[in-house]
Design a protein around this motif. Structure first.
Motif, PDB file in Angstrom:
ATOM      1  N   ARG A 198       0.812  -1.228   0.000  1.00  0.00           N
ATOM      2  CA  ARG A 198       0.000   0.000   0.000  1.00  0.00           C
ATOM      3  C   ARG A 198       0.844   1.277   0.000  1.00  0.00           C
ATOM      4  N   ARG A 199       2.068   1.202   0.485  1.00  0.00           N
ATOM      5  CA  ARG A 199       2.927   2.397   0.506  1.00  0.00           C
ATOM      6  C   ARG A 199       3.704   2.564  -0.794  1.00  0.00           C
ATOM      7  N   PHE A 200       3.572   1.584  -1.685  1.00  0.00           N
ATOM      8  CA  PHE A 200       4.250   1.645  -2.984  1.00  0.00           C
ATOM      9  C   PHE A 200       3.162   1.743  -4.057  1.00  0.00           C
ATOM     10  N   GLU A 201       2.657   2.933  -4.262  1.00  0.00           N
ATOM     11  CA  GLU A 201       1.449   3.119  -5.055  1.00  0.00           C
ATOM     12  C   GLU A 201       1.587   2.606  -6.480  1.00  0.00           C
ATOM     13  N   ASP A 202       2.697   2.886  -7.129  1.00  0.00           N
ATOM     14  CA  ASP A 202       2.866   2.449  -8.519  1.00  0.00           C
ATOM     15  C   ASP A 202       2.869   0.928  -8.606  1.00  0.00           C
ATOM     16  N   LEU A 203       3.570   0.294  -7.702  1.00  0.00           N
ATOM     17  CA  LEU A 203       3.642  -1.161  -7.715  1.00  0.00           C
ATOM     18  C   LEU A 203       2.288  -1.771  -7.372  1.00  0.00           C
ATOM     19  N   ALA A 204       1.594  -1.188  -6.403  1.00  0.00           N
ATOM     20  CA  ALA A 204       0.267  -1.694  -6.032  1.00  0.00           C
ATOM     21  C   ALA A 204      -0.710  -1.558  -7.188  1.00  0.00           C
ATOM     22  N   GLU A 205      -0.627  -0.443  -7.911  1.00  0.00           N
ATOM     23  CA  GLU A 205      -1.516  -0.236  -9.059  1.00  0.00           C
ATOM     24  C   GLU A 205      -1.219  -1.242 -10.166  1.00  0.00           C
ATOM     25  N   GLU A 206       0.063  -1.491 -10.429  1.00  0.00           N
ATOM     26  CA  GLU A 206       0.430  -2.471 -11.450  1.00  0.00           C
ATOM     27  C   GLU A 206      -0.036  -3.867 -11.051  1.00  0.00           C
ATOM     28  N   PHE A 207       0.149  -4.222  -9.795  1.00  0.00           N
ATOM     29  CA  PHE A 207      -0.292  -5.517  -9.290  1.00  0.00           C
ATOM     30  C   PHE A 207      -1.802  -5.670  -9.456  1.00  0.00           C
ATOM     31  N   THR A 208      -2.550  -4.618  -9.100  1.00  0.00           N
ATOM     32  CA  THR A 208      -4.016  -4.656  -9.198  1.00  0.00           C
ATOM     33  C   THR A 208      -4.469  -4.774 -10.644  1.00  0.00           C
TER      34      THR A 208
END
Length: 228
Positions: A198-208
């Motif tokens: 959750r603190r790594f927004e770009d990575l979380a968005e890519e994962f989602t």
């Protein structure tokens, strides 16, 4: 993520919205088939909440409502001529296809909602309540148990008769390729991973985004039109 503008944070509001939707859709519509299934689950959650079956009623309510909001947001998006998440697109695109059987519609909706929406709903709920995924595990498991029990009933109600469901029937192979229990287990791992990211927004968005696409691909396979 946008939430449905029609909902208030209560299970009763969710049930009311799904009942209203059920009244507007033709019985054979793929969304109608899934909506009836999901309505039955949500009504049972509501009944158990009133009966005190959840140790943490506040957390169970929050999770159930945020879970439902994601499905209803997809319905709203299509009604407003917007694209729903990729996980829901196959069901909306094929909802009136004459070669898709009711059981396929039901399982494709469950696939989208469990495989994608539930993990994000866990994260939504953790943010709203200021808790960790581990704090929701009991409620997650209780709702998941309801879904597994309902899947068994769905298969009984929507499965073709034994004279139609033969070993060579393609539906037999589709049913054997997907499991709600496995999907639920994967979803819990996904929710924990998303929370950790959750603190790594770009990575979380890519994962989602990749999760959304992968669940949509599985839904497309579940909705393969079958010959009579």
């Amino acid at each position: 993520m946008a939430q449905s503008k029609h909902l208030t944070p209560s299970v009763e509001a969710v049930v009311s919205r799904m009942r209203a939707l059920d009244g507007t859709l033709p019985a054979g519509d793929g969304i109608a088939v899934f909506n009836r299934v999901y309505l039955a689950v949500t009504e049972e959650v509501e009944r158990r909440l009133h009966a005190g079956a959840f140790a943490d009623a506040r957390a169970a309510t929050a999770l159930d409502v945020r879970f439902a909001e994601r499905y209803l947001a997809a319905v709203d998006a299509v009604a407003d001529d917007h694209r729903p998440p990729a996980c829901w697109r196959p069901l909306f695109q094929l909802r009136r296809h004459p070669g898709v059987r009711p059981l396929q519609f039901a399982l494709a909706g469950i696939n989208a909602h469990i495989g994608h929406d539930l993990a994000l709903a866990v994260v939504d709920t953790c943010r709203a309540l200021g808790c960790e995924p581990a704090d929701l595990e009991d409620e997650f498991d209780r709702v998941g148990d309801l879904l597994v029990a309902l899947e068994e009933r769905i298969r009984e109600d929507l499965m073709p008769g034994p004279d139609l469901l033969q070993i060579a029937d393609p539906l037999t192979h589709l049913l054997g390729a997907w499991s709600l229990e496995r999907a639920r287990e994967a979803t819990w791992s996904t929710a924990r991973a998303l929370w950790a990211l959750r603190r790594f927004e770009d990575l979380a968005e890519e994962f989602t985004d990749r999760l959304d696409a992968a669940v949509g691909f599985a839904g497309r396979m579940l909705l393969t039109p079958l010959a009579d």
